[in-house]
Each structure stands twice: as structure tokens, then as C-alpha cells.
Enzyme design. Structure first.
Site, PDB file in Angstrom:
ATOM      1  N   ASP A 146      36.894  32.243  39.210  1.00 49.16           N
ATOM      2  CA  ASP A 146      37.647  31.000  39.323  1.00 49.16           C
ATOM      3  C   ASP A 146      36.705  30.007  39.997  1.00 49.16           C
ATOM      4  O   ASP A 146      35.724  30.402  40.650  1.00 49.16           O
ATOM      5  CB  ASP A 146      38.943  31.195  40.125  1.00 49.16           C
ATOM      6  CG  ASP A 146      39.918  30.038  39.853  1.00 49.16           C
ATOM      7  OD1 ASP A 146      39.480  28.998  39.312  1.00 49.16           O
ATOM      8  OD2 ASP A 146      41.118  30.177  40.178  1.00 49.16           O
TER       9      ASP A 146
HETATM   10  C1  BGC Z   1      42.023  26.977  38.844  1.00 47.56           C
HETATM   11  C2  BGC Z   1      41.800  27.576  37.469  1.00 47.56           C
HETATM   12  C3  BGC Z   1      41.114  26.575  36.585  1.00 47.56           C
HETATM   13  C4  BGC Z   1      39.813  26.156  37.236  1.00 47.56           C
HETATM   14  C5  BGC Z   1      39.038  25.125  36.431  1.00 47.56           C
HETATM   15  C6  BGC Z   1      40.777  26.377  39.440  1.00 47.56           C
HETATM   16  O1  BGC Z   1      41.096  25.622  40.551  1.00 47.56           O
HETATM   17  O2  BGC Z   1      42.546  27.968  39.718  1.00 47.56           O
HETATM   18  O3  BGC Z   1      43.026  27.961  36.915  1.00 47.56           O
HETATM   19  O4  BGC Z   1      40.892  27.107  35.310  1.00 47.56           O
HETATM   20  O5  BGC Z   1      40.098  25.569  38.507  1.00 47.56           O
HETATM   21  O6  BGC Z   1      39.678  23.893  36.446  1.00 47.56           O
END
Ligand code: BGC
Length: 751
Positions: free
Chosen positions: A232
Site C-alpha cells: 500500500d
Molecule cells: C490506499 C489504497 C490506494 C493507494 C493509492 C492508499 O492510501 O490505502 O487503497 O490504492 O493509497 O492511492
């Protein structure tokens, strides 16, 4: 590109180039290696629309992205209980990605809804792992059928936003296996996502990003996963450790720092270059799978996808109450009341936030003659007296008042949890007051997670629309007026109050720890076992028609746990309009030595039935449908015995039940010690036979028993007392010497 060619390519790469492949070039791209022609790959959020950012990137939905169609969010998609719909939405998104050169769509997000308060519940699917896993599989298959990857997220146990980057989830193995891992297991094994996104949090004290157990042993070893694992955004803490655990791609970028750490580790011998090569191979396999399968003819047809978004929204709404008020009749005098009739809430905040192409409100779609008044401003804490007066006047003058209420935008987002389960007090008050002047009041709710409903008894109709995407208005009007027949079912229980929820005492935890003390008793598994009334049960939803169930058939009355059972049931549409029914199958272990839920969802099918039509619905159950996770043997296990096969309309409305006897083919290893008690020994005929002679010699044996007949202790009492005595009591109460006991244990453990 086949693996041989990929390995040839890797052989030509420098250490720095290979390390470079393991982190982003910027917010959304993997790195290119120009001299070898290795293309960059673009990834984008996800999940319910394309958040492709043109210029400046961010992972919190701060900067703008291209105009894209916003489909119903995960909470709503799951309420469809419809694999075909999830597949169709996935296909549309996959095509959009092809048209926009996006190689991986960052979704679906399928974390279990442990608490109604999790800020991202609107993105997630369900409290039940089977429902979440099956629907996620359909979505993944849809997207990937267009040669675009998905990223099933956030693996693992990311069930709250509070301290999401530092919290440690403390949960036992069985709970993780049966609930939290189970949600990911089906999509990973059955739909084979190109990527898996690893969550921010720790599990049992270790960051998932560093967990060899979860990223390699379970994911690749047990589930045969072949794609790559992406962090993530910002979840990497120790690049080399994470890489060794099985995390191939760090996102977004590290300004070269992580790449250097990887290079240094290879040079100083702490990382084997072969491990880096393996990670690079996994990256290149996916990068070339996308670049080698581009669809030059794909166009992002926003109009066509908006139509699909509308069809989807009509399937995802759940009719929760209808006392003869819906559908509304043409020509009826109707007042639409509330800000959300004009400005619907249709998605949540954070990284999934779509720059919606075209938003249709119920007001836009309403038939001529429907009056609209604003009723409330969701940014205000109290009702504006002028708006209230206007709303009451409109409600009183109409034949039916429809109040469009729910949760404000700022209450549901990634990054924080809700502090309570209530709707804004002003909206609750408005509904109460409208219902006082208009007995025919219907509420339409826009929210991504359960709310308390103090006004429920006062209204005649309730349509839970969830966050149904940009085309929500047209779909809602179709449902209210009967052009579409509601067929959504709740993918989560709505408790009466927050305190009833099983996670209540342990959400969001203490400091950086959250203990999942409710264990496997999440959602209906808890309410069911406690025989606790809820506001609306898991799986519940009404229709404008009625369905009859008959003819439940089981393919066998006895099976072994290695065999499967086929279950069929007939469903008939008894009403006068076409409708879709969600047939639910639960399995209940009638008697168990382990503490298990009263019943668990093991199958569901959605069927479209014309008036009078009957269809036969078929389910196939295998070992897993009857099993629990046995931590001692580290495997799924079925206890020999009877199981109820329950066909139900919801977790609280069972319609037909059959029974099957399942025989285990696995003998659990037993290790008897001097502390083993007679109750457990009695279950093992061979062991009992060995103990019996010694027992007879003891004061619990034959002679002693007859003496007790005259005393106050009956033989039954004595037998009950004996149950909890350990073998070593034979030493104290006669019957065995220390040597004799040792010999006995030897025989019992090697029968
Ligand atoms: C989120 C993800 C997301 C990623 C990219 C993170 O803060 O938890 O779900 O895909 O950012 O935007």
C-alpha cells in the site's frame, strides 16, 4: 513474454536496474529500463471507477483525476449478491483501463467489515468472507478478461483506519483463517489477481509487509499465487526485509533510497541476488502481460458505462421496509424532501474518490409533478427553521413524502473511522417531524455503512441505496416507481445500536494494539449465536414480488469429508411482476466440540424469475463447507456428525432445512498425558478399553459404585465427577502405580 525470455532479459540487467524495478518511478508508474526496452506500467485507483491522475499524484484523493464513470461503491456492489453484475462492472472498468493505458486497477478492496465504524466500510464488501470472496472473484475476472490487472486489497486484516499505519491486529490463527484470510483466499486461488496489495498494519506484532508467513508461505505456498505483491502507498518500512518476505513492488517511490538499500544488501551478502531476480521476474511477467496484450480498439465510452452504472445501482439498492407504500403510483402527489434528492451522496472520500462524469440526482430523474424541497443542509448541525417549514408544508400537501437522507460526505472516508453510528441529529429530527405530518413517509438512505434509525417505526418505507455511484438518481426513481424491482440484500447486519456489535469493546483498540477478542464471531455469526435481535439481519432485503421455496433435495444423506454434496431447491415467483431472488444456503454443525457459529453462509445464487416461473437452484458443497480451521493440525477439519443444510432468505429467516451426516476421514492426532481427563478419553474407544481395568480397580470402579448406591452420591453423580478427573487421579484414588500409569500412557499413545 514467456519466462525464458524474461530470464534472458534479467540476465542482461544491472543490479541497479533490477532493484529499480522494485519501486515506483513516481506516484503511479513502475520504472522503465530504456536501454532494454522495458516499458513503464501505469497503475490507478480503483476500485469502483478509474482515478487516473493526469499531473500531480496523491493517494488520498486530494488532486484531481480524469473524468470517469463512478460505479456503485463496494458496499453497494456487494449488496447486489450478483456475480454477473460484478463481472460486468469489472469488464467495463477493464476496458476503460485499456483505453486509458492503465495496466493495473487498484482494487477490489475486500476487507471484512468487523465494525460498522470503519471509515472505509463504504469501499469494502461484507462481514462475511464467502460473500466478499465470491464477488471479488467475479470482479477480478471481469477486469482481467480485458488483459488488465487488479490488485486485491488490503491484505491482511486492515479493518480500521484508526492508526492504520502502526496498529497491530492481535488475532488467533483460527480467526484469521476462517474470517480474515478466507476473504482473500477465494479471489486469489480462483480468480488469480495479477497483483495483491499488502496492507499498512501489523498482524500479531509484525508488519504484514514484513511477514514471510502471509506474503510467501500462505500466499504463494498454500494458495499458489503467481502475481506480484505491491505495498500500500507508503507501507514499506524496511525495504530489504520486505523484499525477502515476498513484497516485490514498493509504491509509490523512495527517491532511489530503497533501490540503494537493495543493491547494498546484495553486495554485502545479506540478500541473495537470486531472490532479487525472482522479484524482477514477477514484475516483468505482469508488465509484459499488459504491454503485450494492448487493445488498440478500446475506447472509454462514458455514456455506455453511465448506463451500466445506472443498471448496477438499481440492482444494489436494498428495500428494507415496505408497509404497502411502494412502488409509488403514477399520478400520485409526491414530495421529494432533502438535500440528497438534488445532490446525492454516491461515493466516499479518499483514494477511491472518482471525478464523476455525470451525476444524476433523483430530482433530475423524477417524473413531472414531483415537488422537491431542500429540507436540510448536511453541513449544518441544526435544521434551518425556514427549510423545515417549507418541508413540512410540502409533506403535508402531498400524498407521499420521500425523504432523501444519510451520512454527509465528510463522515465517510479513508483515513479515519466514524466516532459513532448515528446519522446527523438534524436529519433524524427532520424525518420524525415529516412523519408526524405525513403518515405516508418513505426514507431513502445514502450511506456506506449501517446507521441507527430512531425513526424506523414512524415511516412506512425504507430504501437503503448505499453509495450507489453517479447514476444513483435515475436508479432510485426507477425503484421507487416500480420500473425496477428491488433485489439487493444486506451484505452486513445492521445492529440496533453500536453497543450490540461484537467488536464494540475492542474497537479501535488500545494504543497501537487491537485485539480481535470476538474471534470468529463477526457480524451475523455473533448476533445469531447470541439470539440477539438486530435492526436488519445479514442477507435481508424485500421485493415487489414474493418467492416460494420447495423441494429441497440433498444428493446424499451420508457423505465422507472427501466427497461433495449437491443441494437443489426450487424457487417460484408467486407475484405479478418479474423479480430477482437471492437464495442463501447456510450450514450448521449440529454438535461440535469446538465453539462454532450457529450457522455460516456457504452458498448464494441470484435468480431472475418471471411471474409464476419456477427455477431450480443448485449448490455444491465440499469439505470446506463443513469444516473449521484446526490450529493444532494447521488444516481445515470436519468433525464427524450431522450438519443442517439451511435454505434461507436472510440470516434470520430460514425457509427449508435438510440434514446430512458427514464422516471425517482424518483422525486427529491425540497425545494423552497424565493430565488428560476421562471425559476426553471416553470419546476414544481404544483408549477407554485400555484405561477401564485400572479404573475398575480404583474407588470409581465397580465395588465403589455399589457402595455409593446407599450414600448421598448417586452413580450418575459419581460418573459426572469422574468426567473431569485427570488420569493421574488414578494414583490418588487407587487403581494405578506411577509405573503402571506410565505404561498405560505408552499404550494409549501407540494403540
Ligand atoms: C490506499 C489504497 C490506494 C493507494 C493509492 C492508499 O492510501 O490505502 O487503497 O490504492 O493509497 O492511492
Amino acid at each position: 513474454m514467456d519466462i525464458e525470455r524474461i530470464r534472458e532479459l534479467i540476465a542482461q540487467m544491472t543490479l541497479e536496474e533490477k532493484a529499480g524495478l522494485c519501486s515506483g518511478a513516481d506516484f503511479w508508474h513502475t520504472k522503465t529500463v530504456e536501454r532494454l526496452g522495458i516499458p513503464p506500467m501505469l497503475v490507478s485507483d480503483g476500485p469502483h471507477g478509474l482515478r487516473k491522475q493526469a499531473e500531480e499524484g496523491d493517494h488520498l484523493g486530494i488532486h484531481d483525476s480524469i473524468k470517469a464513470v463512478c460505479f456503485p461503491a463496494g458496499c453497494a456492489l456487494a449488496a447486489s449478491f450478483d456475480r454477473e453484475l460484478l463481472r460486468a462492472v469489472g469488464e467495463a472498468l477493464g476496458n476503460e483501463c485499456q483505453a486509458e493505458s492503465v495496466g493495473v486497477l487498484l482494487g477490489p478492496a475486500i476487507n471484512i467489515k468487523r465494525s460498522p465504524l470503519c471509515g472505509r466500510n463504504f469501499e469494502y464488501y461484507s462481514e462475511d468472507p464467502m460473500l466478499a470472496g465470491e464477488l471479488a472473484s467475479a470482479f477480478i475476472k471481469g477486469v482481467q478478461s480485458k488483459n488488465v490487472g487488479t490488485s486485491v486489497k488490503h491484505y491482511l486484516a486492515n479493518n480500521q483506519e484508526t492508526r492504520r499505519m502502526s496498529v497491530s491486529v492481535e488475532a488467533d490463527e483460527r480467526t484469521l483463517r476462517e474470517i480474515y484470510l478466507a476473504a482473500f483466499e477465494t479471489p486469489i486461488t480462483a480468480a488469480k489477481p495479477w497483483t495483491v496489495m499488502c496492507s499498512y498494519n501489523k498482524v500479531n506484532g509484525e508488519y504484514v509487509a514484513e511477514s514471510k508467513k502471509y506474503l510467501t508461505d500462505v500466499l504463494r505456498g498454500e494458495w499458489g499465487y503467481e502475481g506480484f505483491v505491491v505495498s500500500d502507498w507508503g507501507a514499506v518500512n524496511d525495504r530489504v526485509r520486505d523484499l525477502k518476505a515476498g513484497l516485490e513492488l514498493e509504491m509509490p517511490f523512495s527517491g532511489g533510497a530503497s533501490d540503494r538499500e537493495i543493491v547494498d544488501a546484495v553486495k554485502n551478502g545479506t540478500l541473495d541476488e537470486a531472490e532479487l531476480d525472482e522479484a524482477a521476474a514477477r514484475m516483468l511477467t505482469i508488465i509484459y502481460r499488459f504491454s503485450g496484450n494492448r487493445d488498440a480498439s478500446a475506447v472509454f465510452d462514458r455514456e455506455a458505462d453511465h448506463v451500466l452504472a445506472r443498471e448496477a445501482a438499481a440492482e444494489t439498492s436494498v428495500l428494507l421496509k415496505n408497509e404497502g407504500i411502494l412502488p409509488l403510483q403514477a399520478g400520485q402527489k409526491v414530495a421529494f424532501i432533502g438535500q440528497y434528492a438534488a445532490e446525492p451522496r454516491y461515493q466516499g472520500g479518499g483514494s477511491s474518490h472518482i471525478n464523476a462524469y455525470r451525476i444524476t440526482s433523483a430530482q433530475d430523474a423524477a417524473p413531472a409533478g414531483v415537488i422537491h424541497v431542500r429540507g436540510f443542509e448536511d453541513k449544518e448541525d441544526t435544521l434551518d427553521p425556514a427549510l423545515l417549514r417549507e418541508a413540512l408544508k410540502a409533506a403535508a400537501a402531498a400524498e407521499v413524502a420521500v425523504v432523501f437522507a444519510g451520512l454527509p460526505d465528510a463522515w465517510e472516508s479513508e483515513g479515519f473511522d466514524r466516532p459513532h453510528m448515528r446519522m446527523p441529529a438534524s436529519q433524524n429530527e427532520l424525518i420524525m417531524k415529516i412523519a408526524e405530518v405525513q403518515p405516508n413517509t418513505v426514507v431513502v438512505l445514502h450511506n456506506g455503512a449501517p446507521v441507527e434509525m430512531p425513526w424506523l417505526e414512524n415511516v412506512k418505507g425504507l430504501l437503503e441505496v448505499y453509495l450507489a455511484g453517479e447514476a444513483v438518481g435515475g436508479a432510485t426513481v426507477d425503484l421507487l416507481y416500480g420500473k425496477a424491482n428491488p433485489s439487493g440484500r444486506l451484505p452486513e447486519s445492521f445492529p440496533k445500536k453500536l453497543e450490540d456489535n461484537p467488536s464494540y469493546l475492542n474497537f479501535p483498540g488500545e494504543g497501537d494494539s487491537v485485539f480481535y477478542r470476538e474471534g470468529v464471531f463477526v457480524g451475523y455469526r455473533y448476533y445469531d449465536k447470541k439470539k440477539m435481535e438486530v435492526l436488519f439481519p445479514f442477507g435481508f432485503g424485500l421485493s415487489y414480488t414474493t418467492f416460494d421455496y420447495s423441494n429441497l433435495r440433498l444428493s446424499a444423506s451420508h457423505i465422507k469429508d472427501t466427497e461433495s454434496l449437491t443441494v437443489t431447491v426450487d424457487v417460484t415467483n408467486k407475484g405479478s411482476v418479474p423479480g430477482r431472488e437471492v437464495v442463501q444456503l447456510y450450514v450448521a454443525d449440529k454438535e461440535s466440540t469446538v465453539i462454532r457459529p450457529a450457522k455460516e453462509l456457504r452458498g448464494f445464487e441470484k435468480v431472475l424469475l418471471q411471474p409464476g416461473e419456477t427455477k431450480t437452484v443448485c449448490f455444491r458443497l465440499n469439505k470446506r463447507a463443513f469444516a473449521y480451521y484446526n490450529s493444532e493440525i494447521g488444516d481445515w477439519h470436519v468433525e464427524t456428525g450431522d450438519f443442517d443444510i439451511i435454505i434461507a432468505k436472510s440470516a434470520a429467516e430460514l425457509v427449508l432445512t435438510g440434514t446430512v451426516h458427514v464422516e471425517s476421514t482424518v483422525r486427529l492426532p491425540r497425545l494423552y498425558t497424565a493430565d488428560s481427563i476421562f471425559l476426553d478419553i471416553k470419546k476414544d474407544e481404544k483408549a477407554l478399553a485400555l484405561v477401564k481395568p485400572l479404573l475398575d480397580r480404583s474407588m470409581f470402579g465397580g465395588e465403589a459404585r455399589s457402595e455409593t448406591e446407599a450414600s448421598a452420591i448417586t452413580p450418575e453423580m459419581l460418573a459426572a465427577m469422574l468426567d473431569y478427573m485427570p488420569l493421574r487421579s488414578l494414583l490418588s484414588f487407587g487403581g494405578a502405580t506411577p509405573d503402571g500409569l506410565e505404561q498405560l500412557l505408552g499404550q494409549m499413545n501407540n494403540p
